[in-house]
Design an enzyme around this catalytic site. Sequence first.
Site, short mmCIF file in Angstrom:
data_model
loop_
_atom_site.label_atom_id
_atom_site.label_comp_id
_atom_site.label_asym_id
_atom_site.label_seq_id
_atom_site.Cartn_x
_atom_site.Cartn_y
_atom_site.Cartn_z
N ASP A 19 -33.15 -29.22 -19.84
CA ASP A 19 -33.82 -28.30 -18.92
C ASP A 19 -34.21 -28.94 -17.59
O ASP A 19 -35.33 -29.42 -17.40
CB ASP A 19 -35.04 -27.63 -19.57
CG ASP A 19 -35.27 -26.28 -18.91
OD1 ASP A 19 -34.84 -26.10 -17.75
OD2 ASP A 19 -35.86 -25.38 -19.53
N ARG A 37 -40.89 -29.65 -25.78
CA ARG A 37 -40.12 -28.39 -25.82
C ARG A 37 -38.80 -28.53 -25.05
O ARG A 37 -37.88 -27.74 -25.26
CB ARG A 37 -40.95 -27.23 -25.23
CG ARG A 37 -41.32 -27.42 -23.79
CD ARG A 37 -42.15 -26.29 -23.18
NE ARG A 37 -42.56 -26.70 -21.84
CZ ARG A 37 -43.63 -27.43 -21.56
NH1 ARG A 37 -44.44 -27.78 -22.52
NH2 ARG A 37 -43.91 -27.81 -20.32
N ASN A 38 -38.73 -29.51 -24.13
CA ASN A 38 -37.51 -29.74 -23.35
C ASN A 38 -36.68 -30.91 -23.85
O ASN A 38 -35.82 -31.42 -23.15
CB ASN A 38 -37.86 -29.93 -21.88
CG ASN A 38 -38.32 -28.64 -21.25
OD1 ASN A 38 -37.93 -27.56 -21.69
ND2 ASN A 38 -39.17 -28.73 -20.24
N ASP A 44 -40.54 -31.84 -15.73
CA ASP A 44 -40.98 -30.98 -16.82
C ASP A 44 -40.68 -31.66 -18.16
O ASP A 44 -40.14 -31.06 -19.08
CB ASP A 44 -40.28 -29.62 -16.71
CG ASP A 44 -40.97 -28.53 -17.52
OD1 ASP A 44 -42.06 -28.78 -18.08
OD2 ASP A 44 -40.40 -27.42 -17.61
#
Length: 300
Positions: free
Chosen positions: A182, A168-169, A164
């Site tokens: 994350d 955003r991570n 992922d």
Amino acid sequence: DCGDSIRNTYEQMAGGPWDLPRTSLILTNQQLGNGQFGQVKKGFVRMRGTKIPVAIKSLKENASEKDKRDFLNELTILKQVGKHPNVVCLVGACHIQGVMYVAMEYAKHGDLRTFLRKSRKLRQHDYGNCGASPFVSKTMLLRFALNTSQGLRHLADKQIIHRDVAARNVLLGDHLVAKIADFGLSKNDETYVKTSSTRVPIRWMAVESLFNNTYTTQSDVWSFGVVLWEIFTLGGTPYSSTDTQQLFNLLKDGYRLKRPRLCDQNAYAMMLQCWNEIPERRPTFPELCGRLQRMLEDCQ
Ligand code: ADE
């Protein structure tokens, strides 16, 4: 019973290096990250007379099976990751009245995507090759990219597939050092073939993940290419006007994201190489780190 699995997981940690005394954990109600990480709150851990800020994820015994699986998976991965300046590290865990708490390093500048989008409003004018903008210089963007690739190189060394990788991570700590975070979807496996259908980050996924559910470190390299694109668009949304079915078709036909305006040919060539249809032909994380390091030196 998953209440048991939480207790078991916690009991395995009890007395170990990650075991936090209950009394050392200070919880607050301040929510972090707009809920995109599930429940993450700011807190503190008392250590040697000081209070260090932490991000706390919690899991209740009555959580859904999926949340429990992701949570315990993330904890297992975090223990394997160890310490690295470009990875959000585990501080410790404890179990209080049926709730398990995991404390992680607190990254005070929040996530990279939000940071980049905020910087758009601050930009007064564009900058040319290596020119300076008062707020986000090309140097700064390259440093975000380099830090992220260094964190991912560390994961690859540990045989961890993140699955992922997206802006955003990526979180920003002191001095705006970028750290990969994350690990909810991460796997410790050379090649991971996804069997169940859960929500997946389509726009960041490599073609072999989309079409064959196959994940490797080289599919993380594809996603890193999308992060480069996010960095140079200051937090743009990839393929924003394309729906899922169109995206499948476009990628199959060899279509790729366009060169962002702030991105030079050199950096765009790197993105395109990350999106090679054949995973083995993509650059590796050690290569990407070396090239980004040189691009940064050329810029300074
Ligand atoms: N949001 C989610 N995780 C975080 C962390 N470790 N630091 C700061 N904000 C966060």
